[in-house]
Enzyme design. Structure first.
Site, PDB file in Angstrom:
ATOM      1  CB  SER A   1      11.822 -22.947  -2.486  1.00  0.00           C
ATOM      2  OG  SER A   1      11.411 -22.309  -1.966  1.00  0.00           O
ATOM      3  CG  HIS A   2      12.963 -26.924   1.050  1.00  0.00           C
ATOM      4  ND1 HIS A   2      11.846 -26.645   0.138  1.00  0.00           N
ATOM      5  CD2 HIS A   2      13.241 -28.005   1.389  1.00  0.00           C
ATOM      6  CE1 HIS A   2      11.871 -27.836  -0.096  1.00  0.00           C
ATOM      7  NE2 HIS A   2      11.909 -28.454   0.645  1.00  0.00           N
TER       8      HIS A   2
ATOM      9  CG  ASP B   1      12.792 -21.110   2.338  1.00  0.00           C
ATOM     10  OD1 ASP B   1      12.385 -19.671   2.066  1.00  0.00           O
ATOM     11  OD2 ASP B   1      11.963 -21.749   1.354  1.00  0.00           O
TER      12      ASP B   1
ATOM     13  CG  ASP C   1      11.884 -19.565  -1.988  1.00  0.00           C
ATOM     14  OD1 ASP C   1      11.847 -20.227  -0.594  1.00  0.00           O
ATOM     15  OD2 ASP C   1      11.014 -19.809  -3.008  1.00  0.00           O
TER      16      ASP C   1
ATOM     17  CG  ASP D   1       8.619 -19.622   0.004  1.00  0.00           C
ATOM     18  OD1 ASP D   1      10.028 -20.028   0.032  1.00  0.00           O
ATOM     19  OD2 ASP D   1       7.709 -20.901  -1.058  1.00  0.00           O
ATOM     20  NE  ARG D   2      10.459 -24.448   2.724  1.00  0.00           N
ATOM     21  CZ  ARG D   2       9.973 -26.127   3.413  1.00  0.00           C
ATOM     22  NH1 ARG D   2      10.407 -26.776   4.321  1.00  0.00           N
ATOM     23  NH2 ARG D   2       9.317 -27.155   2.063  1.00  0.00           N
TER      24      ARG D   2
ATOM     25  CE  LYS E   1       6.408 -22.419   0.770  1.00  0.00           C
ATOM     26  NZ  LYS E   1       6.231 -23.828   0.882  1.00  0.00           N
TER      27      LYS E   1
HETATM   28  C1  VG1 Z   1       7.484 -29.151   0.155  1.00  0.00           C
HETATM   29  C2  VG1 Z   1       6.521 -29.158   1.143  1.00  0.00           C
HETATM   30  C3  VG1 Z   1       5.319 -28.059   1.005  1.00  0.00           C
HETATM   31  C4  VG1 Z   1       5.447 -26.985   0.292  1.00  0.00           C
HETATM   32  C5  VG1 Z   1       6.422 -27.604  -1.055  1.00  0.00           C
HETATM   33  C6  VG1 Z   1       7.499 -26.014  -1.107  1.00  0.00           C
HETATM   34  O1  VG1 Z   1       7.046 -30.182  -0.557  1.00  0.00           O
HETATM   35  O2  VG1 Z   1       5.955 -30.608   1.781  1.00  0.00           O
HETATM   36  O3  VG1 Z   1       4.358 -27.838   1.511  1.00  0.00           O
HETATM   37  O4  VG1 Z   1       4.506 -26.414  -0.078  1.00  0.00           O
HETATM   38  O5  VG1 Z   1       7.472 -28.302   0.123  1.00  0.00           O
HETATM   39  O6  VG1 Z   1       7.950 -25.294  -0.060  1.00  0.00           O
HETATM   40  P1  VG1 Z   1       7.143 -31.824  -0.748  1.00  0.00           P
HETATM   41  O7  VG1 Z   1       6.042 -32.080  -2.208  1.00  0.00           O
HETATM   42  O8  VG1 Z   1       8.201 -31.839  -0.466  1.00  0.00           O
HETATM   43  O9  VG1 Z   1       6.665 -32.279   0.804  1.00  0.00           O
HETATM   44  V1  VG1 Z   1       9.100 -24.949  -0.839  1.00  0.00           V
HETATM   45  O10 VG1 Z   1       9.216 -23.511   0.657  1.00  0.00           O
HETATM   46  O11 VG1 Z   1      10.551 -25.359  -1.218  1.00  0.00           O
HETATM   47  O12 VG1 Z   1       8.656 -23.920  -2.229  1.00  0.00           O
HETATM   48 CO    CO Z   2      11.072 -21.649  -0.495  1.00  0.00          CO
END
Ligand code: VG1
Ligand code: CO
Length: 588
Positions: free
Chosen positions: A122-123, A305, A307, A309-310, A414
């Site tokens: 993801s991000h 981001d 993938d 979703d952001r 998302k």
């Molecule tokens: C983070 C964010 C959370 C989000 C998750 C996945 O998690 O705070 O709100 O759902 O990333 O986002 P954490 O546990 O690091 O706070 V993504 O776009 O990386 O799937």
């Molecule tokens: Co993501």
């Protein structure tokens, strides 16, 4: 073809976090790391009587480094587990929301997928020296809930053998194709955009948005940050909606998201710190302050981001905080065709600001507060809702997180593209009604005048010593409750001090230790959490929120307003002495 069985041993630390498992890419590439996890997922599914045998499985990813190799491994293991059909997006690409759409909607031909693997961290940055990850989504198109991920973890700790049709050749994923294998098995490669696009067309009035984009004073820019969104952005904005060529920036997915030489150092994470190119183009700096660019600044800017979703939403020299964006979309939901039968509910993650609650109260709709992570929204959205156009059971629902995630129940993830379309739809309708161009800033100002403003910031302390961070949390936890009534500078008095625990209202499952909360009498909040998506050390997240009523000063700088709260948070946590940090690594 034959199924090869090879012995294996459990590998430690394969615990799914907030969103799948994430590790350094080289960890995934070593030995049977990936195969052990994938086999554990299949073993879990079989135990849970998920129809894997003869079933359809979606396998794709965000295009990051080692995606193609991982996808081939998963396909061969899937056939060995009894899967009959594997579906992949072209080039092995599917954004996270598109995977959800494919699982939910593409099955109209009698092949309802039982789930899907998303190869993505993801991000997190991608590349051989950065991060890789894998998530499993269920037949509703949403992330596996905790009761399933806990079982997966159990399997990773007792696994003894791997099954794979390893003699099969690799499949060419570069173009749409149907490969038929002996024994009634298929690999189908299909256009990665069309299913998601079809879902979006059911949500929005494309013609209306097209008119906004064609408005002589309107201009926009969209940054895919070399993540998976590129093909989706090009198709939706430049082809379907007629935005001029060049509207979509960094729209070719790259395995390292642009790598160290990119302005965002390969960290495709849309926020004021990392979305460097977008922020600059929109006439802002990383504090969200206005900067002169010497060029025309677009009216609207957004980014996604890795993938996709952001989402990050900006107006000209104007940044919309994600918590506000969520509240503003819900407040204006009646302008979005998806909600023409009325919005039935909304939800936010606990650290997300209470701006949403104010809107829900006024609209008289239920508002839920869940732990961090999209998997917690699934049950709420599934209870009494199903999105299959033409069926009455459709009960619209909007959800969001402070971490630049927003979405609705058209899918179970998302959805970065959805959030941008929602904003464009709102601007289009308001512009039409006003007879002149309405800006993002206009919408925000009107919102704050009506509801007041929840000034907000998140401080991240990345890569701190894990043991020290855990000690710090344990100390705060030991004190829980004892600080109620304590007064701080500026007359701030603690009203509630607890550890957030969630009881799912649909299935009653309990999630403990979801974040430490300090809530003050004026509803200001300080929240501490440990990140569940990092791969190195620990990341402490500190969330700060202060409410200003409509009669107050609504034009201050969000990061300035919460500074006194940050000072109290540091006092409460003794963060500097535990972690040795005197400043956060990132503020969003
Ligand atoms: C983070 C964010 C959370 C989000 C998750 C996945 O998690 O705070 O709100 O759902 O990333 O986002 P954490 O546990 O690091 O706070 V993504 O776009 O990386 O799937
Ligand atoms: Co993501």
């Amino acid at each position: 073809f034959t199924v090869e069985t090879t012995p294996t041993k459990p590998i430690e630390g394969q615990k799914p976090g907030t969103s799948g498992i994430r590790k350094k890419t080289k960890v995934f590439m070593e030995g049977t790391y990936l195969a052990n996890f994938v086999q554990s997922v299949f073993n879990t599914l079989q135990e849970e009587n998920v129809p894997v045998q003869g079933g359809t499985l979606v396998v794709s990813g965000d295009g990051r480094f080692w995606n193609p190799e991982a996808i081939q491994i998963i396909i061969k293991m899937a056939f060995a587990a009894g899967v009959a059909r594997v579906w992949c997006g072209t080039n092995g690409l599917l954004s996270t929301p598109a995977t959800s759409a494919v699982i939910r909607m593409r099955g109209g031909k009698g092949y309802e997928p039982f789930g899907g693997f998303i190869c993505s961290a993801s991000h997190n940055p991608g590349g051989i020296d950065d991060d890789f990850g894998i998530k499993y989504n269920c037949e509703n198109g949403g992330p596996a809930p905790e009761k399933l991920t806990n079982k997966m973890l159990e399997w990773t700790a007792k696994i003894t053998e791997l099954k794979s049709c390893s003699k099969l050749p690799d499949f060419d994923l570069s173009k749409p194709e149907l490969y038929e294998l002996p024994g009634g098995k298929f690999v189908e490669i299909f256009d990665c955009v069309s299913d998601h696009l079809a879902v979006l067309k059911n949500c929005f009035d494309f013609e209306g948005i097209k008119k906004l984009i064609a408005h002589p004073q309107f201009s926009m820019t969209y940054d895919s940050m070399c993540g998976v969104q590129g093909p989706y952005a090009l198709r939706v904005f430049e082809k379907e909606l007629g935005a001029p060529p060049g509207t979509c920036k960094n729209a070719t997915p790259l395995p390292d998201f642009g790598g160290p030489s990119s302005a965002w150092h390969g960290h495709a994470d849309p926020n004021l710190t990392y979305a460097v190119e977008l922020v600059k183009e929109m006439g802002l700096n990383k504090e969200g302050n206005k900067v002169e660019t010497g060029k025309a600044i677009p009216c609207f800017g957004a980014a996604a981001d890795g993938d996709a979703d952001r989402n990050m939403i900006c107006g000209a020299q104007f940044f919309v905080s994600p918590s506000d964006s969520l509240a503003m979309i819900v407040a204006n939901a009646d302008l979005i065709p998806q909600f023409k039968s009325g919005l039935k509910g909304c939800a936010r993650s606990m650290p997300t600001s209470a701006a949403l609650d104010l809107v829900a109260k006024k609209k008289n709709i239920p508002c839920f507060e869940v732990p961090t992570g999209w998997k917690f929204f699934g049950n709420l959205m599934d209870s009494g809702t199903s999105y299959f156009p033409g069926k009455e059971t459709y009960t619209p629902f909007i959800c969001g997180e402070e971490s630049f995630g927003t979405g609705a129940d058209h899918v179970r993830e998302k959805d970065g593209m959805w959030a941008v379309m929602a904003w464009l739809q709102i601007l289009a309708k308001k512009t039409e009604a006003a007879g002149k161009l309405v800006s993002v800033e206009d919408v925000a100002n009107a919102h704050w005048k009506e509801y007041g403003r929840n000034y907000y910031a998140r401080y991240d302390y990345e890569g701190v010593d894990k043991a020290k961070a855990e000690e710090m949390f344990a100390a705060m936890e030991a004190q829980v409750g004892q600080l109620v009534g304590k007064e701080f500078q500026g007359g701030l008095k603690i009203k509630i001090n607890d550890m957030f625990e969630y009881v799912d209202p649909v299935d009653g499952s309990i999630s403990k230790k979801q974040g430490l909360r300090f809530i003050f009498e004026d509803n200001s909040r300080i929240i501490f959490r440990l990140s569940g998506t990092g791969v190195a050390g620990a990341t402490v997240r500190l969330y700060l929120e202060k409410y200003e009523p409509p009669t107050g000063d609504l034009t201050q700088h969000q990061f300035e307003v919460v500074k006194p709260l940050a000072a109290i948070a540091l006092e409460l946590s003794k963060l500097s002495s535990y972690t040795g940090r005197d400043a956060p690594t990132v503020i969003t």
